[in-house]
Design a protein around this motif. Structure first.
Motif, short mmCIF file in Angstrom:
data_model
loop_
_atom_site.label_atom_id
_atom_site.label_comp_id
_atom_site.label_asym_id
_atom_site.label_seq_id
_atom_site.Cartn_x
_atom_site.Cartn_y
_atom_site.Cartn_z
N HIS A 67 0.83 -1.21 0.00
CA HIS A 67 0.00 0.00 0.00
C HIS A 67 0.86 1.26 0.00
O HIS A 67 0.61 2.21 -0.75
N MET A 68 1.88 1.25 0.84
CA MET A 68 2.64 2.48 1.08
C MET A 68 3.44 2.94 -0.14
O MET A 68 3.63 4.14 -0.33
N LYS A 71 1.95 5.60 -2.17
CA LYS A 71 1.74 6.93 -1.59
C LYS A 71 2.77 7.94 -2.06
O LYS A 71 2.66 9.14 -1.79
N SER A 77 4.44 11.86 -6.73
CA SER A 77 3.50 11.75 -5.63
C SER A 77 2.52 10.62 -5.92
O SER A 77 2.54 10.01 -6.99
N ALA A 78 1.64 10.35 -4.96
CA ALA A 78 0.64 9.30 -5.15
C ALA A 78 -0.21 9.58 -6.39
O ALA A 78 -0.45 8.68 -7.21
N ASP A 132 1.84 9.86 5.65
CA ASP A 132 1.18 8.91 4.76
C ASP A 132 1.01 7.56 5.45
O ASP A 132 -0.02 6.90 5.30
N ARG A 135 -1.91 7.56 7.87
CA ARG A 135 -3.20 7.48 7.18
C ARG A 135 -3.43 6.09 6.59
O ARG A 135 -4.55 5.56 6.64
N GLU A 136 -2.37 5.49 6.04
CA GLU A 136 -2.55 4.20 5.39
C GLU A 136 -2.81 3.09 6.40
O GLU A 136 -3.49 2.11 6.09
#
Length: 437
Positions: A67-68, A71, A77-78, A132, A135-136
């Protein structure tokens, strides 16, 4: 980004038409599988490590890391990661399993340079920003909660835990809120290096691909990846077995029955695949005909094989009314125990046709083909020619099925998960009694 381009080793010999494999000096393998007539290609970067390589403290970190990296990675950027790919008509995705982690790009012809650059950033240069990450963790926490609220997800996790207990294979790939909660950018960066060791990386492309271009891109972007001081290792797994029963107010009972069997590298791998196909692979299968068509016990019932490098399971899943759960468990056990002794030549021929059909249909998808070739390299250190696979399927005999069936019964071990109304709880012990006496 990795800038210097270095030559790879000489390509390995290959039969005509088989994907060509190269190895970069740092151990990264590169495989090119052109498919004539396509206007699209698939590029995968696959690491031969996943959740099975985690200790208890790092449970779920491989999935969290997957997932990370989206980001922010490299200079993007994501939003820029996905915009760059989608602006060129492509798609990007990733998946974490127990033994592999895969990053994938589908693109139009000519999209490999961008795809390789983006995937290299994800695998080798993620930013891992602390905000990030915070949040993730919340996002993955919601994913964990969603799985717990989805009966036909939860019952499989219950069965996996019943089969392997507190071993890595017995834990959810998602981890827990507590286990992912302790990850920080530094420890996650260390885990990235151990998980995505260049010796375990395969860069695999299929479709509208040019071999020289792919090899140049792989050397440029992955050729300077350094090995970690200590790569992640997977412990040997042991099928323990047991029962997991959870009472929940649901409309249906959800049942999973698992029996220990061979892994993907075992000579009996295709015997297992055919056994599962005859047992519950389609509408003509034993379970579908007996449990659904003749007795009306279930709408959904099927059998499958789940194989790891060194071992595997034969599984049966069913959703049924709680009042029918015990009877369905007995039917499933009876069909497994009796199948090896009573398979007809027609059933075996049909199963062989189904598995070969699925294999060749899959080869018409560039993404599936690139993923399959990468998996074969990680498991066998070479791509397997389709003709060799087809020959392995055709070589299975009725006697082979009988032998596997006898081994399944002789193990006297099963992992059973039952999720649903209280009336279904007896299905767990009913399966083991009917299977083993």
């Amino acid at each position: 980004m990795q800038t210097p381009s270095r030559p790879a080793s000489a390509p390995s010999p290959r039969p005509k038409g088989l994907a060509k494999v190269h190895r970069l000096p740092n151990g990264v393998r590169v495989v090119c599988d052109p498919i004539a007539g396509l206007e699209t290609s698939a590029l995968c970067v696959v690491a031969g490590r996943g959740a099975r390589f985690e200790d208890l403290q790092r449970s779920g970190w491989s999935h969290l890391l997957e997932h990370m990296v989206f980001k922010g990675a490299g200079e993007r950027s994501a939003m820029e990661i996905v915009e760059a790919i989608e602006a060129e008509g492509g798609q990007i995705n990733a998946a974490t399993g127990y033994e592999r982690t895969s990053f994938q790009v589908r693109c139009l012809s000519g999209g490999l340079p961008l795809g390789a650059a983006v995937l290299a950033d994800l695998v080798l240069a993620p930013r891992l920003d602390p905000q990030d990450l915070a949040r993730e963790k919340q996002v993955v926490g919601q994913e964990i909660a969603e799985a717990a609220d989805t009966p036909d997800d939860l019952v499989f996790e219950m069965a996996q835990t019943a089969a392997y207990g507190d071993q890595p294979l017995g834990r959810s790939i998602l981890g827990t809120v507590d286990s992912i909660g302790v990850a920080d950018p530094t420890s996650l960066a260390d885990w990235r290096a151990r998980l995505y060791d260049p010796a375990s990386l395969v860069v695999s492309a299929a479709g509208a691909v040019d071999e020289a271009e792919l090899l140049d891109l792989a050397a440029r972007h992955f050729g300077d990846a350094l090995p970690p001081p200590a790569a992640a290792q997977a412990p040997e797994a042991r099928f323990a077995g047991g029962e997991a029963v959870e009472t929940k107010r649901l409309e249906q009972a959800n049942l999973v029955f698992l029996l220990p069997t061979v892994g993907v590298s075992d000579p009996d791998y295709f015997v297992l695949r055919l056994f599962a196909e005859i047992l519950g692979g389609g509408m003509a299968s034993r379970l579908f005909q007996e449990a659904r068509e003749k007795r009306g016990l279930a709408y959904a019932v099927d059998a499958y094989s789940e194989t790891y490098a060194d071992q595997g399971v034969l599984g049966v899943f069913a959703g049924c009314a709680a009042k029918d759960a015990v009877e369905l468990a007995k039917v499933a056990a009876g069909e497994i125990a009796g199948l090896g002794r009573s398979v007809t030549p027609a059933e075996l021929a049909r199963a062989k046709a189904q598995i070969k059909g699925a294999m060749f249909m899959m080869r018409e998808s560039p993404l599936a083909r690139a993923e399959q070739t990468a998996a074969q390299l990680l498991l066998f250190d070479r791509p397997l020619p389709p003709a060799e696979i087809a020959a392995g399927i055709e070589a299975v005999t009725l006697e082979d099925l009988a032998r596997l069936g006898a081994d399944l019964c002789a193990s006297r071990r099963a992992a059973v998960a039952v999720l649903g109304p209280r009336q279904a709880a007896g299905a767990a012990s009913a399966f083991s009694r009917a299977m083993f006496g």
